[in-house]
Design an enzyme around this catalytic site. Structure first.
Site, PDB file in Angstrom:
ATOM      1  N   ASN A  10       0.874  -1.178   0.000  1.00  0.00           N
ATOM      2  CA  ASN A  10       0.000   0.000   0.000  1.00  0.00           C
ATOM      3  C   ASN A  10       0.910   1.226   0.000  1.00  0.00           C
ATOM      4  O   ASN A  10       1.514   1.544   1.017  1.00  0.00           O
ATOM      5  CB  ASN A  10      -0.895  -0.044   1.253  1.00  0.00           C
ATOM      6  CG  ASN A  10      -1.710   1.224   1.434  1.00  0.00           C
ATOM      7  OD1 ASN A  10      -1.749   2.084   0.535  1.00  0.00           O
ATOM      8  ND2 ASN A  10      -2.365   1.344   2.575  1.00  0.00           N
ATOM      9  N   TRP A  11       0.981   1.871  -1.140  1.00  0.00           N
ATOM     10  CA  TRP A  11       1.911   3.000  -1.271  1.00  0.00           C
ATOM     11  C   TRP A  11       1.391   4.269  -0.595  1.00  0.00           C
ATOM     12  O   TRP A  11       2.093   5.270  -0.538  1.00  0.00           O
ATOM     13  CB  TRP A  11       2.231   3.267  -2.747  1.00  0.00           C
ATOM     14  CG  TRP A  11       3.276   2.350  -3.309  1.00  0.00           C
ATOM     15  CD1 TRP A  11       3.868   1.301  -2.671  1.00  0.00           C
ATOM     16  CD2 TRP A  11       3.873   2.409  -4.609  1.00  0.00           C
ATOM     17  NE1 TRP A  11       4.784   0.700  -3.494  1.00  0.00           N
ATOM     18  CE2 TRP A  11       4.818   1.367  -4.690  1.00  0.00           C
ATOM     19  CE3 TRP A  11       3.699   3.237  -5.719  1.00  0.00           C
ATOM     20  CZ2 TRP A  11       5.584   1.132  -5.831  1.00  0.00           C
ATOM     21  CZ3 TRP A  11       4.456   3.008  -6.867  1.00  0.00           C
ATOM     22  CH2 TRP A  11       5.388   1.960  -6.920  1.00  0.00           C
ATOM     23  N   LYS A  12       0.129   4.241  -0.157  1.00  0.00           N
ATOM     24  CA  LYS A  12      -0.466   5.429   0.490  1.00  0.00           C
ATOM     25  C   LYS A  12      -0.247   6.658  -0.394  1.00  0.00           C
ATOM     26  O   LYS A  12      -0.270   6.532  -1.613  1.00  0.00           O
ATOM     27  CB  LYS A  12       0.097   5.583   1.908  1.00  0.00           C
ATOM     28  CG  LYS A  12      -0.064   4.282   2.718  1.00  0.00           C
ATOM     29  CD  LYS A  12       0.198   4.425   4.174  1.00  0.00           C
ATOM     30  CE  LYS A  12      -0.035   3.098   4.873  1.00  0.00           C
ATOM     31  NZ  LYS A  12       0.137   3.158   6.319  1.00  0.00           N
ATOM     32  N   HIS A  93      -9.536   1.395   5.440  1.00  0.00           N
ATOM     33  CA  HIS A  93      -8.235   1.585   6.084  1.00  0.00           C
ATOM     34  C   HIS A  93      -8.384   2.566   7.247  1.00  0.00           C
ATOM     35  O   HIS A  93      -9.116   3.552   7.151  1.00  0.00           O
ATOM     36  CB  HIS A  93      -7.217   2.097   5.062  1.00  0.00           C
ATOM     37  CG  HIS A  93      -5.812   1.998   5.555  1.00  0.00           C
ATOM     38  ND1 HIS A  93      -5.302   2.876   6.497  1.00  0.00           N
ATOM     39  CD2 HIS A  93      -4.825   1.116   5.288  1.00  0.00           C
ATOM     40  CE1 HIS A  93      -4.047   2.533   6.755  1.00  0.00           C
ATOM     41  NE2 HIS A  93      -3.735   1.461   6.045  1.00  0.00           N
ATOM     42  N   GLU A  95      -6.546   4.839   8.292  1.00  0.00           N
ATOM     43  CA  GLU A  95      -6.193   6.236   7.983  1.00  0.00           C
ATOM     44  C   GLU A  95      -7.370   6.958   7.342  1.00  0.00           C
ATOM     45  O   GLU A  95      -7.572   8.151   7.562  1.00  0.00           O
ATOM     46  CB  GLU A  95      -4.947   6.279   7.083  1.00  0.00           C
ATOM     47  CG  GLU A  95      -3.697   5.957   7.893  1.00  0.00           C
ATOM     48  CD  GLU A  95      -2.531   5.419   7.081  1.00  0.00           C
ATOM     49  OE1 GLU A  95      -2.587   5.451   5.843  1.00  0.00           O
ATOM     50  OE2 GLU A  95      -1.565   4.955   7.713  1.00  0.00           O
ATOM     51  N   GLU A 164      -5.092  -4.709  10.840  1.00  0.00           N
ATOM     52  CA  GLU A 164      -4.021  -3.738  11.052  1.00  0.00           C
ATOM     53  C   GLU A 164      -4.287  -2.968  12.345  1.00  0.00           C
ATOM     54  O   GLU A 164      -5.079  -2.014  12.347  1.00  0.00           O
ATOM     55  CB  GLU A 164      -3.968  -2.733   9.890  1.00  0.00           C
ATOM     56  CG  GLU A 164      -3.760  -3.367   8.534  1.00  0.00           C
ATOM     57  CD  GLU A 164      -3.268  -2.353   7.499  1.00  0.00           C
ATOM     58  OE1 GLU A 164      -2.196  -2.588   6.950  1.00  0.00           O
ATOM     59  OE2 GLU A 164      -3.929  -1.331   7.286  1.00  0.00           O
ATOM     60  N   GLY A 170       2.955   2.296  10.848  1.00  0.00           N
ATOM     61  CA  GLY A 170       3.946   3.355  10.673  1.00  0.00           C
ATOM     62  C   GLY A 170       4.695   3.716  11.943  1.00  0.00           C
ATOM     63  O   GLY A 170       5.377   4.731  12.001  1.00  0.00           O
ATOM     64  N   SER A 210       3.784  -2.073  10.309  1.00  0.00           N
ATOM     65  CA  SER A 210       5.232  -2.139  10.490  1.00  0.00           C
ATOM     66  C   SER A 210       5.836  -3.490  10.107  1.00  0.00           C
ATOM     67  O   SER A 210       6.789  -3.948  10.736  1.00  0.00           O
ATOM     68  CB  SER A 210       5.608  -1.769  11.931  1.00  0.00           C
ATOM     69  OG  SER A 210       5.201  -0.435  12.221  1.00  0.00           O
ATOM     70  N   GLY A 231       2.974  -1.086   4.261  1.00  0.00           N
ATOM     71  CA  GLY A 231       3.029   0.328   3.911  1.00  0.00           C
ATOM     72  C   GLY A 231       4.445   0.740   3.569  1.00  0.00           C
ATOM     73  O   GLY A 231       4.945   0.495   2.471  1.00  0.00           O
ATOM     74  N   GLY A 232       5.127   1.349   4.533  1.00  0.00           N
ATOM     75  CA  GLY A 232       6.453   1.926   4.307  1.00  0.00           C
ATOM     76  C   GLY A 232       7.435   1.008   3.590  1.00  0.00           C
ATOM     77  O   GLY A 232       8.131   1.437   2.657  1.00  0.00           O
TER      78      GLY A 232
END
Ligand code: 13P
Length: 253
Positions: A10-12, A93, A95, A164, A170, A210, A231-232
């Site tokens: 997930n590149w956000k 999600h 976020e 999640e 993150g 993470s 993610g990251g």
């Protein structure tokens, strides 16, 4: 773990066209990693370009609007996403729940829109640290899912659930393996109750929060952890592929 772990990036809100070589590198490696299913959810602006760039990996979106079309300035419909080349959409999600006040009803409406557009769904759930500390994590997560699952048209492999924990996203903190395993087992029970033994067992349950090459192997070895939503660490081919290798227990991961 599932026979073929599912590793989704997930590149956000990251990724310019300069990131396309990264997507290509992930795709080329995935062509040699047939024991893993790999997918990327770039931002809307890159869906079409990534779709054209890759041959093997799945491409999806990070959200869609609940409506079909019309006067919704700045929004993107499920059909538009499909038209751009996406095969799936991430919904619910944390976020988006936090920053866009998406509640369970809104997530349900988006599920209906994704169904109508023929998109597969990655449905996210997860509790805050406060909820976990109050001992209500399982009730909360199952409540989120119960609400959403009632609107799902196609389960089996068309539906993926991503657990999640909000406090693990993150932050560099991951949930304890015991807690991940317990939550995934509870989610599996709910899926089997909702869709029957066969279809409920086919739904993949991903862990997210993470996940990195260094911790992926332990997490992905847990029962009912069928892959990861990353993610990251999905922003570089090297770390993302490290997770994909760890998913199949490669020594050089
Ligand atoms: P991180 O891997 O950066 O913690 O993000 C997880 C996530 O939110 C994936 O959807």
């Amino acid at each position: 773990m599932a026979d073929r772990p599912y590793i989704v990036g997930n590149w956000k809100m990251n990724g310019m066209r300069a990131m396309l070589p990264e997507a290509r590198a992930i795709d080329r490696a995935a062509q040699r990693l047939m024991k893993v299913e790999v997918a990327l959810a770039p931002p809307f602006t890159l869906i079409h370009a990534v779709h054209r760039e890759v041959e093997q990996i799945g491409v999806g979106a990070q959200d869609c609007h609940a409506g079909r079309d019309g006067a919704h300035t700045g929004d993107v419909s499920a059909a538009m996403i499909a038209d751009a080349g996406a095969k799936f959409v991430i919904l619910g999600h944390s976020e988006r729940r936090a920053a866009h006040r998406e509640d369970n009803d809104m997530v349900a409406a988006k599920i209906a829109a994704a169904n109508a557009a023929g998109l597969d769904i990655i449905l996210c759930c997860g509790e805050s640290l406060e909820t976990r500390d109050e001992g209500r994590a399982e009730d909360f997560v199952l409540g989120q899912l119960r609400h959403a699952l009632a609107h799902v048209d196609a389960a089996g492999e068309r539906l993926t659930v991503a657990y999640e924990p909000v406090w693990a996203i993150g932050t560099g903190r991951t949930a304890a393996p015991r807690d991940i395993a317990a939550m995934h087992a509870a989610i599996r029970t709910l899926l089997v109750e909702s869709f029957g033994a066969e279809e409920g067992a086919q739904v993949r349950i991903l862990y997210g929060g993470s996940v990195k090459p260094e911790n992926a192997r332990e997490i992905l070895a847990l029962e009912n952890v069928d892959g990861a939503l990353v993610g990251g660490a999905s922003l570089s081919a090297e770390s993302f592929l490290g997770i994909a290798h760890a998913a199949i227990g490669d020594e050089d991961a």
